[in-house]
Design an enzyme around this catalytic site. Structure first.
Site, PDB file in Angstrom:
ATOM      1  N   ASN A 109       0.844  -0.997  -0.022  1.00  0.00           N
ATOM      2  CA  ASN A 109       0.024  -0.133   0.004  1.00  0.00           C
ATOM      3  C   ASN A 109       0.843   1.319   0.052  1.00  0.00           C
ATOM      4  O   ASN A 109       2.035   1.378   0.592  1.00  0.00           O
ATOM      5  CB  ASN A 109      -0.942   0.076   1.269  1.00  0.00           C
ATOM      6  CG  ASN A 109      -0.447   0.608   2.410  1.00  0.00           C
ATOM      7  OD1 ASN A 109      -0.583   1.902   2.531  1.00  0.00           O
ATOM      8  ND2 ASN A 109       0.220  -0.156   3.332  1.00  0.00           N
ATOM      9  N   PHE A 113      -1.701   8.085   4.298  1.00  0.00           N
ATOM     10  CA  PHE A 113      -2.416   8.643   5.457  1.00  0.00           C
ATOM     11  C   PHE A 113      -3.578   9.638   4.895  1.00  0.00           C
ATOM     12  O   PHE A 113      -4.065  10.524   5.272  1.00  0.00           O
ATOM     13  CB  PHE A 113      -1.534   9.820   6.226  1.00  0.00           C
ATOM     14  CG  PHE A 113      -0.439   9.241   7.197  1.00  0.00           C
ATOM     15  CD1 PHE A 113      -0.466   7.801   7.211  1.00  0.00           C
ATOM     16  CD2 PHE A 113       0.465  10.057   7.882  1.00  0.00           C
ATOM     17  CE1 PHE A 113       0.559   7.348   8.123  1.00  0.00           C
ATOM     18  CE2 PHE A 113       1.367   9.420   8.658  1.00  0.00           C
ATOM     19  CZ  PHE A 113       1.354   8.210   8.735  1.00  0.00           C
ATOM     20  N   SER A 173       5.501   5.018   8.700  1.00  0.00           N
ATOM     21  CA  SER A 173       4.862   4.914   7.445  1.00  0.00           C
ATOM     22  C   SER A 173       5.835   5.369   6.461  1.00  0.00           C
ATOM     23  O   SER A 173       6.484   6.168   6.400  1.00  0.00           O
ATOM     24  CB  SER A 173       3.634   5.691   7.374  1.00  0.00           C
ATOM     25  OG  SER A 173       3.334   5.395   6.043  1.00  0.00           O
ATOM     26  N   ASN A 175       5.346   5.812   3.546  1.00  0.00           N
ATOM     27  CA  ASN A 175       4.255   6.456   2.320  1.00  0.00           C
ATOM     28  C   ASN A 175       4.306   7.885   2.557  1.00  0.00           C
ATOM     29  O   ASN A 175       3.551   8.628   1.900  1.00  0.00           O
ATOM     30  CB  ASN A 175       3.069   6.088   2.178  1.00  0.00           C
ATOM     31  CG  ASN A 175       3.182   4.546   1.977  1.00  0.00           C
ATOM     32  OD1 ASN A 175       3.943   4.102   1.027  1.00  0.00           O
ATOM     33  ND2 ASN A 175       2.362   3.882   2.491  1.00  0.00           N
ATOM     34  N   THR A 176       4.975   8.794   3.807  1.00  0.00           N
ATOM     35  CA  THR A 176       4.980  10.019   4.006  1.00  0.00           C
ATOM     36  C   THR A 176       6.414  10.350   4.028  1.00  0.00           C
ATOM     37  O   THR A 176       7.210  10.060   4.784  1.00  0.00           O
ATOM     38  CB  THR A 176       4.307  10.593   5.224  1.00  0.00           C
ATOM     39  OG1 THR A 176       3.177   9.960   5.452  1.00  0.00           O
ATOM     40  CG2 THR A 176       4.652  11.865   5.748  1.00  0.00           C
ATOM     41  N   LYS A 215       5.113   3.224  17.289  1.00  0.00           N
ATOM     42  CA  LYS A 215       5.193   2.475  16.185  1.00  0.00           C
ATOM     43  C   LYS A 215       6.380   2.553  15.297  1.00  0.00           C
ATOM     44  O   LYS A 215       6.684   3.611  14.690  1.00  0.00           O
ATOM     45  CB  LYS A 215       3.809   2.463  15.362  1.00  0.00           C
ATOM     46  CG  LYS A 215       3.766   1.151  14.273  1.00  0.00           C
ATOM     47  CD  LYS A 215       2.353   1.160  13.730  1.00  0.00           C
ATOM     48  CE  LYS A 215       2.306  -0.233  12.915  1.00  0.00           C
ATOM     49  NZ  LYS A 215       0.724  -0.254  12.615  1.00  0.00           N
ATOM     50  N   ASN A 244       5.809  -1.681  11.510  1.00  0.00           N
ATOM     51  CA  ASN A 244       4.963  -1.190  10.503  1.00  0.00           C
ATOM     52  C   ASN A 244       5.126  -2.110   9.205  1.00  0.00           C
ATOM     53  O   ASN A 244       5.843  -3.097   9.214  1.00  0.00           O
ATOM     54  CB  ASN A 244       5.325   0.505  10.106  1.00  0.00           C
ATOM     55  CG  ASN A 244       4.065   1.030   9.669  1.00  0.00           C
ATOM     56  OD1 ASN A 244       3.284   0.616   8.627  1.00  0.00           O
ATOM     57  ND2 ASN A 244       3.938   2.228  10.163  1.00  0.00           N
TER      58      ASN A 244
END
Length: 334
Positions: A109, A113, A173, A175-176, A215, A244
């Protein structure tokens, strides 16, 4: 029964299927079918000053806006974590941004966010009837520079404190852009110190203790895990969630979608997650650890416990196996 539903859902685009599944689950719950969809295991454990009905929780990411707390909570989870939520609403990355790798029981994915903002999440939590343990996972907006990330985390912490049983700080994450840099060195020390100070202020003002968890990512060397563990201990963090998603593609090389950007979850992250958990337990003998990554059976849940996890969370395995996995894992850890 779930196998049939999954075969139909997997014919749809993954993000569309995600929405259909949650909508269907909600409809079933309203018809009173929720408690028939999973096995409820009562095996209470007390950690962080909280009593969990069992050791199996739902990981953040599945219900980003806390829109389905009641329905998900009826499936037998010992706790449900919602989010990741950011101060302001944001759409996330462009679609497609979610990809299945069924041969490996995995998902990639790059959602970014996507969420309706912290005020919308709080409103949903307030109107829910779920009385179980709720964790709220907080992050920063894409538009906020990394050097000002602490402001976003403080905003979220202040707004969710009264409505969460514990709060998770998501630093991991992939993705940021730049977010994972906050896991190390002076960035981590400054962020954790500020958040813990604010948590204590909020605790004192409200008369209730809301534990703070962090996390972290699986893509760390043992030395990096040791440094993170030291920072968690020094700053009085209440728990750590490991881990994660991973940016590694070694375990899925050659598969369709394997080269898509984003975080890889599911079976391929199982071993790296366990390694991080084992290292954390070595350095943090008493700190509660929540194990996440690749749990698709009761045996896998036990392996997380053997590595050092006190609690576990499901995400990708839950998508592939369905509600039966909750009771299977809870029973294995009871």
């Amino acid at each position: 029964m779930y196998a049939l539903a999954r075969s139909l859902l997997f014919r749809l685009d993954p993000e569309t299927a995600h929405g259909v599944a949650l909508t269907s689950l909600e409809a079933g719950h309203r018809l009173g079918l929720g408690r028939w969809m999973g096995t409820h295991v009562e095996a209470p454990v007390t950690l962080m000053g909280l009593t969990f009905p069992n050791r199996v929780g739902l990981a953040a990411g599945l219900d980003k806006n806390a829109e389905h707390l009641d329905a998900l909570g009826a499936l037998g989870f010992g706790f449900v974590e919602v989010g990741t939520v950011t101060p302001k609403p944001q759409p996330g990355n462009s679609r497609p941004r979610l990809f299945r790798l069924p041969a490996k029981g995995a998902i990639i994915n790059r959602m970014g966010f996507n969420n309706a903002g912290v005020d919308a999440l709080v409103a949903n939590v307030r109107k829910s009837r779920y009385h179980g343990v709720i964790g709220i996972n907080i992050g920063k907006n894409l538009s906020t520079p990394v050097e000002h990330a602490v402001d976003d985390y403080l905003t979220c912490l202040r707004k969710v404190h009264a409505h969460a049983h514990y709060v998770t700080v998501n630093l991991s994450s992939p993705n940021t852009p730049g977010l994972r840099n906050l896991q190390f060195g002076e960035h981590l020390e400054a962020l954790l110190g500020t958040l813990v100070e604010e948590k204590h202020r909020l605790d004192n003002a409200s008369g209730r203790n809301v534990p703070l968890a962090v996390k972290i990512a699986p893509d760390m060397s043992d030395d990096e895990v040791a440094l993170v563990a030291q920072a968690l201990a020094t700053n009085g963090i209440d728990a750590v969630i490991a881990t994660n998603t991973t940016v590694s593609r070694e375990a899925v090389a050659g598969l369709v979608h394997a080269e898509e950007q984003g975080g890889l979850s599911g079976r391929p992250v199982f071993e790296s997650s366990n390694r991080v958990i084992h290292e954390l337990r070595h350095h943090l003998p008493t700190l509660p650890i929540v194990g996440v990554g690749g749990i698709d059976s009761g045996h896998a849940a036990r392996a997380k416990g053997d590595a050092g996890a006190d609690l576990v969370q499901l995400y990708t395995g839950f998508i592939y196996r369905g509600p039966a996995l909750v009771g299977e894992c809870a029973g294995a850890l009871a």
